[in-house]
Scaffold this motif. Structure first.
Motif, short mmCIF file in Angstrom:
data_model
loop_
_atom_site.label_atom_id
_atom_site.label_comp_id
_atom_site.label_asym_id
_atom_site.label_seq_id
_atom_site.Cartn_x
_atom_site.Cartn_y
_atom_site.Cartn_z
N THR A 23 0.06 -2.80 -6.98
CA THR A 23 0.51 -2.61 -5.59
C THR A 23 2.00 -2.34 -5.55
O THR A 23 2.47 -1.43 -4.82
CB THR A 23 0.18 -3.87 -4.75
OG1 THR A 23 -1.22 -4.10 -4.76
CG2 THR A 23 0.65 -3.68 -3.31
N GLU A 27 4.05 0.90 -4.29
CA GLU A 27 5.12 0.86 -3.30
C GLU A 27 6.34 1.65 -3.76
O GLU A 27 6.96 2.37 -2.96
CB GLU A 27 5.53 -0.59 -3.03
CG GLU A 27 4.46 -1.45 -2.40
CD GLU A 27 4.21 -1.07 -0.96
OE1 GLU A 27 4.73 -1.74 -0.07
OE2 GLU A 27 3.49 -0.07 -0.74
N TYR A 53 -3.95 -8.85 -2.31
CA TYR A 53 -3.28 -7.55 -2.21
C TYR A 53 -4.25 -6.42 -1.87
O TYR A 53 -3.82 -5.29 -1.67
CB TYR A 53 -2.56 -7.23 -3.51
CG TYR A 53 -1.33 -8.08 -3.73
CD1 TYR A 53 -0.09 -7.71 -3.24
CD2 TYR A 53 -1.44 -9.29 -4.42
CE1 TYR A 53 1.02 -8.51 -3.43
CE2 TYR A 53 -0.33 -10.10 -4.60
CZ TYR A 53 0.90 -9.70 -4.10
OH TYR A 53 2.01 -10.50 -4.28
N LYS A 56 -3.74 -4.64 1.66
CA LYS A 56 -2.49 -3.88 1.71
C LYS A 56 -2.59 -2.62 0.86
O LYS A 56 -2.13 -1.54 1.27
CB LYS A 56 -1.33 -4.73 1.21
CG LYS A 56 0.02 -4.01 1.27
CD LYS A 56 1.18 -4.91 0.87
CE LYS A 56 2.50 -4.15 1.03
NZ LYS A 56 3.66 -4.99 0.67
N TYR A 59 -4.79 -0.04 2.58
CA TYR A 59 -4.06 0.50 3.73
C TYR A 59 -3.00 1.51 3.28
O TYR A 59 -2.87 2.60 3.84
CB TYR A 59 -3.40 -0.64 4.51
CG TYR A 59 -2.58 -0.18 5.69
CD1 TYR A 59 -3.19 0.21 6.88
CD2 TYR A 59 -1.19 -0.13 5.64
CE1 TYR A 59 -2.45 0.63 7.98
CE2 TYR A 59 -0.43 0.28 6.71
CZ TYR A 59 -1.07 0.67 7.88
OH TYR A 59 -0.33 1.10 8.95
N LYS A 60 -2.23 1.15 2.24
CA LYS A 60 -1.20 2.06 1.77
C LYS A 60 -1.80 3.27 1.04
O LYS A 60 -1.19 4.35 1.03
CB LYS A 60 -0.22 1.31 0.84
CG LYS A 60 0.60 0.26 1.56
CD LYS A 60 1.41 0.82 2.72
CE LYS A 60 2.54 1.72 2.27
NZ LYS A 60 3.68 0.97 1.76
N SER A 97 -8.25 -9.18 8.38
CA SER A 97 -7.02 -8.55 7.92
C SER A 97 -6.14 -8.23 9.11
O SER A 97 -6.63 -7.68 10.11
CB SER A 97 -7.33 -7.26 7.15
OG SER A 97 -6.12 -6.55 6.88
N LEU A 99 -4.05 -6.01 9.15
CA LEU A 99 -3.81 -4.56 9.14
C LEU A 99 -4.92 -3.79 9.86
O LEU A 99 -4.80 -2.58 10.03
CB LEU A 99 -3.70 -4.06 7.70
CG LEU A 99 -2.49 -4.58 6.91
CD1 LEU A 99 -2.61 -4.18 5.44
CD2 LEU A 99 -1.19 -4.05 7.50
#
Length: 265
Positions: A23, A27, A53, A56, A59-60, A97, A99
């Motif tokens: 992750t 990033e 993680y 996230k 989503y990313k 979540s 998100l």
């Protein structure tokens, strides 16, 4: 980017730090706009669904596809995140979540993108048609109506009222008895009014007053939801009053015209 990793300590394949590591690698590449590398890194986290993680990373991953103008892939991953969050909540997780709301928002945004081909020429296919094709046969999944509604609201806020109306009408056709249906019908009325189609607005206002008043099928289906019934009652009453006022005003105008024509003769 090779020098970036030269002092890193290799991580074993079974290390508990793998999800976090990939992750963070994602990033770094995401922030540097190295989207293919970010996609590769985030994708490696998807094997660890129980990792904190996971949401996230997915989503990313969706965001990386979106930034790279790969909207079908972005939609697939945003949708996967929402489904995962809903399954977690259904299994007892209180939140699922945090998100999820943003993922639903960007599903609507992605479907509404005018150009999926990267050729700067708007596609003929509408966002509604894309959403219908993507979710065909999945209408009973809990988030699908929510995505359609977000798409309609996107168009409404962009003053693309014709597109918003089309989406809202599909929602009311597919899910006629959901609690917020009267509010959505009211948005159809407003969309017609703002596009200066007052005749259509009047017709939809009559539909609002008739379809959601006491004793209607919608009313019976929501009899155990007093707040929804109160909102519907007010909207239906306002709609019927407005319709009556409009009819009266039209009648007065016709009468005045008739009297004027008669005096002219």
């Amino acid at each position: 980017m090779v020098d970036t990793y030269k002092d890193c300590t290799p991580i074993k394949k079974d290390s508990k730090f793998l999800p976090e590591t990939w992750t963070r690698v994602g990033e770094m590449h995401f922030d540097a706009a190295e989207l293919e590398l970010a996609i590769s890194a985030y994708s490696r986290v998807l094997a660890f669904k129980e990792s904190p993680y996971y949401d996230k990373a997915i989503y990313k991953l969706a965001w990386s596809y979106y930034r790279d103008n790969r909207f079908p892939e972005a939609i697939r991953e945003f949708d996967n995140l929402v489904k995962w969050a809903d399954s977690k909540k259904a299994s007892g997780d209180k939140f699922g979540s945090d998100l999820r709301p943003e993922a639903v928002q960007y599903l609507g945004i992605s479907f509404s993108e005018p150009d999926w081909d990267g050729d700067t020429v708007p596609d003929k296919e509408t966002g509604l048609e894309r959403a219908q094709a993507f979710y065909r046969g999945r209408e009973n999944e809990p988030h699908v109506k929510e995505v359609f509604q977000r798409l309609g609201d996107m168009y409404f806020d962009m003053t693309k009222y014709e597109d918003a109306i089309a989406v809202y009408k599909v929602i009311l056709q597919k899910w006629p008895y959901f609690a917020e249906a009267p509010t959505l019908q009211e948005k159809i009325v407003k969309a017609y009014e703002r596009s200066r189609n007052l005749v259509a607005a009047a017709k939809e206002r009559e539909v609002l007053g008739r379809t959601y008043s006491k004793g209607s099928d919608w009313y019976k289906a929501n009899r155990d939801k007093p707040e929804a019934l109160a909102v519907a009652a007010q909207l239906a009453e306002d709609a019927l009053l407005s319709a009556a006022t409009t009819v009266h005003a039209a009648a007065q105008a016709c009468k005045a015209k008739w009297q004027q024509d008669k005096s002219d003769t």
